[in-house]
Write a protein that holds these residues in place. Structure first.
Motif, PDB file in Angstrom:
ATOM      1  N   LYS A 151      22.044  -4.725 -31.364  1.00 46.22           N
ATOM      2  CA  LYS A 151      22.707  -4.202 -30.118  1.00 46.22           C
ATOM      3  C   LYS A 151      21.394  -3.577 -29.372  1.00 46.22           C
ATOM      4  CE  LYS A 151      25.826  -1.438 -27.560  1.00 46.22           C
ATOM      5  NZ  LYS A 151      24.623  -0.888 -26.784  1.00 46.22           N
ATOM      6  N   SER A 152      20.348  -3.021 -29.844  1.00 53.40           N
ATOM      7  CA  SER A 152      19.075  -2.567 -29.381  1.00 53.40           C
ATOM      8  C   SER A 152      18.669  -3.845 -28.664  1.00 53.40           C
ATOM      9  CB  SER A 152      18.110  -1.891 -30.220  1.00 53.40           C
ATOM     10  OG  SER A 152      17.852  -2.747 -31.031  1.00 53.40           O
ATOM     11  N   VAL A 153      18.783  -5.064 -29.375  1.00 51.07           N
ATOM     12  CA  VAL A 153      17.851  -6.098 -28.750  1.00 51.07           C
ATOM     13  C   VAL A 153      18.880  -6.659 -27.506  1.00 51.07           C
ATOM     14  CG1 VAL A 153      17.547  -8.637 -29.211  1.00 51.07           C
ATOM     15  CG2 VAL A 153      16.872  -6.662 -30.681  1.00 51.07           C
ATOM     16  N   MET A 154      20.205  -6.628 -27.695  1.00 48.47           N
ATOM     17  CA  MET A 154      20.990  -7.052 -26.609  1.00 48.47           C
ATOM     18  C   MET A 154      20.749  -6.302 -25.313  1.00 48.47           C
ATOM     19  SD  MET A 154      23.262  -9.215 -25.628  1.00 48.47           S
ATOM     20  CE  MET A 154      24.119  -9.855 -27.007  1.00 48.47           C
ATOM     21  N   ASP A 155      20.671  -4.962 -25.577  1.00 52.61           N
ATOM     22  CA  ASP A 155      20.437  -3.856 -24.471  1.00 52.61           C
ATOM     23  C   ASP A 155      19.095  -4.486 -23.588  1.00 52.61           C
ATOM     24  OD1 ASP A 155      22.692  -2.411 -25.050  1.00 52.61           O
ATOM     25  OD2 ASP A 155      21.700  -0.833 -26.146  1.00 52.61           O
ATOM     26  N   LYS A 156      18.055  -4.654 -24.401  1.00 57.27           N
ATOM     27  CA  LYS A 156      16.689  -5.189 -23.928  1.00 57.27           C
ATOM     28  C   LYS A 156      16.961  -6.589 -23.123  1.00 57.27           C
ATOM     29  CE  LYS A 156      13.938  -2.825 -27.428  1.00 57.27           C
ATOM     30  NZ  LYS A 156      13.138  -3.322 -28.529  1.00 57.27           N
ATOM     31  N   LEU A 157      17.645  -7.314 -23.744  1.00 54.60           N
ATOM     32  CA  LEU A 157      17.981  -8.574 -22.954  1.00 54.60           C
ATOM     33  C   LEU A 157      18.799  -8.582 -21.583  1.00 54.60           C
ATOM     34  CD1 LEU A 157      18.523 -10.868 -26.227  1.00 54.60           C
ATOM     35  CD2 LEU A 157      16.608 -11.212 -24.737  1.00 54.60           C
ATOM     36  N   LEU A 158      19.861  -7.760 -21.656  1.00 52.51           N
ATOM     37  CA  LEU A 158      20.630  -7.399 -20.658  1.00 52.51           C
ATOM     38  C   LEU A 158      19.684  -6.944 -19.357  1.00 52.51           C
ATOM     39  CD1 LEU A 158      23.835  -6.421 -21.962  1.00 52.51           C
ATOM     40  CD2 LEU A 158      23.248  -8.659 -21.173  1.00 52.51           C
ATOM     41  N   CYS A 159      18.790  -5.998 -19.835  1.00 52.54           N
ATOM     42  CA  CYS A 159      17.901  -5.419 -18.847  1.00 52.54           C
ATOM     43  C   CYS A 159      16.959  -6.456 -18.362  1.00 52.54           C
ATOM     44  CB  CYS A 159      16.907  -4.474 -19.372  1.00 52.54           C
ATOM     45  SG  CYS A 159      17.964  -2.817 -19.787  1.00 52.54           S
ATOM     46  N   LEU A 160      16.658  -7.439 -19.133  1.00 54.45           N
ATOM     47  CA  LEU A 160      15.705  -8.847 -18.678  1.00 54.45           C
ATOM     48  C   LEU A 160      16.647  -9.546 -17.655  1.00 54.45           C
ATOM     49  CD1 LEU A 160      13.745  -9.415 -21.691  1.00 54.45           C
ATOM     50  CD2 LEU A 160      12.897  -8.639 -19.600  1.00 54.45           C
ATOM     51  N   TYR A 161      17.933  -9.821 -17.973  1.00 59.77           N
ATOM     52  CA  TYR A 161      18.770 -10.634 -17.033  1.00 59.77           C
ATOM     53  C   TYR A 161      18.873  -9.945 -15.846  1.00 59.77           C
ATOM     54  CZ  TYR A 161      22.736 -12.899 -15.497  1.00 59.77           C
ATOM     55  OH  TYR A 161      23.828 -13.449 -14.750  1.00 59.77           O
ATOM     56  N   GLU A 162      19.397  -8.561 -15.681  1.00 61.05           N
ATOM     57  CA  GLU A 162      19.353  -8.009 -14.482  1.00 61.05           C
ATOM     58  C   GLU A 162      18.202  -7.716 -13.698  1.00 61.05           C
ATOM     59  OE1 GLU A 162      20.886  -4.398 -16.154  1.00 61.05           O
ATOM     60  OE2 GLU A 162      23.138  -4.769 -15.802  1.00 61.05           O
ATOM     61  N   GLU A 163      17.115  -7.909 -14.234  1.00 54.69           N
ATOM     62  CA  GLU A 163      15.819  -7.895 -13.538  1.00 54.69           C
ATOM     63  C   GLU A 163      15.378  -9.547 -13.085  1.00 54.69           C
ATOM     64  OE1 GLU A 163      13.075  -6.414 -16.365  1.00 54.69           O
ATOM     65  OE2 GLU A 163      13.870  -4.312 -15.925  1.00 54.69           O
ATOM     66  N   LYS A 164      16.311 -10.501 -13.557  1.00 58.25           N
ATOM     67  CA  LYS A 164      16.170 -11.751 -13.150  1.00 58.25           C
ATOM     68  C   LYS A 164      15.093 -12.350 -13.696  1.00 58.25           C
ATOM     69  CE  LYS A 164      18.769 -10.999  -8.729  1.00 58.25           C
ATOM     70  NZ  LYS A 164      20.034 -11.375  -9.265  1.00 58.25           N
ATOM     71  N   LYS A 165      14.680 -11.824 -15.006  1.00 60.04           N
ATOM     72  CA  LYS A 165      13.518 -12.433 -15.550  1.00 60.04           C
ATOM     73  C   LYS A 165      13.983 -13.452 -16.370  1.00 60.04           C
ATOM     74  CE  LYS A 165      10.369  -8.553 -15.309  1.00 60.04           C
ATOM     75  NZ  LYS A 165       9.673  -7.517 -15.916  1.00 60.04           N
ATOM     76  N   ILE A 166      15.324 -13.610 -16.889  1.00 61.02           N
ATOM     77  CA  ILE A 166      15.651 -14.588 -17.632  1.00 61.02           C
ATOM     78  C   ILE A 166      17.072 -14.897 -17.311  1.00 61.02           C
ATOM     79  CG2 ILE A 166      14.481 -13.845 -20.030  1.00 61.02           C
ATOM     80  CD1 ILE A 166      16.991 -12.497 -20.793  1.00 61.02           C
ATOM     81  N   LYS A 167      17.624 -16.094 -17.698  1.00 58.26           N
ATOM     82  CA  LYS A 167      19.073 -16.543 -17.112  1.00 58.26           C
ATOM     83  C   LYS A 167      19.326 -17.732 -18.077  1.00 58.26           C
ATOM     84  CE  LYS A 167      21.102 -18.740 -13.001  1.00 58.26           C
ATOM     85  NZ  LYS A 167      22.428 -17.477 -13.079  1.00 58.26           N
ATOM     86  N   PRO A 168      20.524 -17.926 -18.763  1.00 58.33           N
ATOM     87  CA  PRO A 168      20.861 -18.765 -19.650  1.00 58.33           C
ATOM     88  C   PRO A 168      21.060 -20.307 -18.928  1.00 58.33           C
ATOM     89  CG  PRO A 168      22.369 -16.666 -19.655  1.00 58.33           C
ATOM     90  CD  PRO A 168      21.552 -16.862 -18.665  1.00 58.33           C
ATOM     91  N   VAL A 169      20.699 -21.327 -19.676  1.00 56.70           N
ATOM     92  CA  VAL A 169      20.869 -22.463 -19.033  1.00 56.70           C
ATOM     93  C   VAL A 169      22.139 -23.220 -19.654  1.00 56.70           C
ATOM     94  CG1 VAL A 169      19.764 -24.807 -19.015  1.00 56.70           C
ATOM     95  CG2 VAL A 169      18.237 -22.672 -18.966  1.00 56.70           C
TER      96      VAL A 169
END
Length: 404
Positions: A317-335
């Protein structure tokens, strides 16, 4: 009095008629509501063991949410499940799939944190490839508003696995180098994107030649999986690399370890997911004394075991929270490679078997199949008595899905 009795009789008959009609309506409604479409694996084996059928709809238990599924992820692990080559597989018939996204339709008793209508993605221990899934809240996560359902189904397993291998296991830091096999797959693309969030990280990718043009921008150095990449990597980085991510089930363990720098980490996971499926005879033996002498680390990683067997959902869950922050910052995006209807699951599995995908294959529950695909996928007998479908080269009969 007679009039009063007649009036009561009429009223009683009216109430009975009304109640009967209500019961019939309830039966019809509940009959429709209690069934759902799902992909069923009737037995272990080839593609002919898969079919789409109706089955009973689950209802949420204490601490669970009921999700009206929109999309499901397809992973290499699902092929291994179908073939029965994982350790201790459940007894078929079963519904495959380990991740999905959708909308919360109802919640069980003592369920907190979710409401009807929430857009969510979830990990499930099988049963994902269906119109409805029930999952404990520990394995369910709210989606960002801007995330599509297809992206959500491509996000959870791939990005959580990639993040945990890079940062939790290998301690990726600025200036390090990473070699990733199957760089064009879902995990490979997640690894490349996450590496780009750390300054001066060099990514070496191994992938089939025909994928190079599509993924060239995501990795610094690309090599064909059929050439001697060891020498090619050493030409660029004579000392080797800091991290090797190997989803080839240990076939090239010796080569990967030879590329590691001192204090480097070699991580064995599984083809596009977290299990290793090869027999022990195929995995090269590793001498622990040599690891000690060369200051090298070898590790294994299984996200699903971490979640469902080892109870580390809080860490995930803590990892998912970090990843969702990166997604919202547009630093990652699923292909997302492509979208398939449930009835097209055989063709989707063939595509991933042939390593034809770049990114994630998605089962779209609401997508309508082509008539040919629907016929191919739903006319499978439970006994699997029809002729086995090949999983080799399938170019002559491939029917392309909607390419995202």
């Amino acid at each position: 009095m007679a009039k009063e009795g007649a009036d009561m009789t009429e009223e009683t008959e009216y109430m009975i008629d009304k109640n009967v009609k209500k019961e019939i309506d309830n039966v019809e409604t509940s009959g429709n509501a209690k069934e759902m479409r799902a992909v069923i694996l009737s037995g272990f084996g080839g593609l002919n063991k898969l079919r789409v059928t109706k089955k009973a709809m689950p209802e949420p238990q204490d601490g669970e949410v009921k999700i009206r599924v929109k999309t499901c992820g397809l992973n290499f692990l699902d092929l291994m499940v179908r073939q029965g080559t994982i350790d201790n597989p459940p007894k078929p018939p079963l519904v495959p799939g380990f991740e999905c996204s959708g909308i919360v339709e109802s919640v069980g008793e003592n369920t907190k944190g979710f409401e009807i209508g929430d857009r969510v993605m979830a990990f499930v221990n099988y049963d994902a490839w269906a119109e409805v899934v029930c999952a404990p809240v520990d394995f369910v996560y709210k989606m960002p508003d801007e995330m599509t359902f297809a992206e959500a189904a491509a996000f959870s397993l791939n990005f959580v696995a990639a993040y945990m291998m890079l940062f939790e296991v290998a301690n990726l830091r600025e200036g390090m180098s990473v070699l990733v096999h199957s760089a064009g797959g879902g995990v490979g693309q997640a690894v490349a994107q996450l590496c780009s969030t750390v300054p001066n990280v060099t990514v070496f990718g191994i992938a089939s030649c025909f994928k190079h043009a599509a993924i060239r921008d995501s990795v610094a150095h690309l090599f064909d999986r059929n050439v001697d990449y060891i020498q090619e990597v050493k030409k660029i980085s004579p000392e080797g690399v800091d991290i090797v991510l190997d989803c080839l089930c240990g076939e090239n363990t010796g080569k990967g370890l030879s590329l590691l720098k001192p204090l480097g980490t070699y991580i064995l996971y599984g083809g596009d997911d977290m299990y290793s499926f090869t027999s022990h005879s195929q995995v090269e033996k590793v001498n622990p004394i040599k690891l000690y002498e060369e200051n090298k680390v070898i590790a294994g990683f299984s996200l699903l075991n971490l979640l469902f067997k080892q109870g580390r959902c809080g860490l995930v869950k803590s990892v998912m929270d970090k990843l969702l922050c990166l997604y919202e910052e547009k630093k990652i995006k699923p292909v997302v490679d492509s979208l398939w209807a449930l009835e097209e699951v055989k063709e989707a599995m063939q595509r991933i078997h042939d390593r034809g995908n770049i990114g994630k294959l998605i089962l779209d529950v609401e997508k309508s199949p082509t008539p040919l695909m629907a016929s191919d996928s739903t006319e499978t007998s439970e006994a699997g008595e029809e002729e086995e479908e090949p999983e080799g080269d399938n170019d002559s009969k491939e029917r392309m899905p909607f390419i995202h």
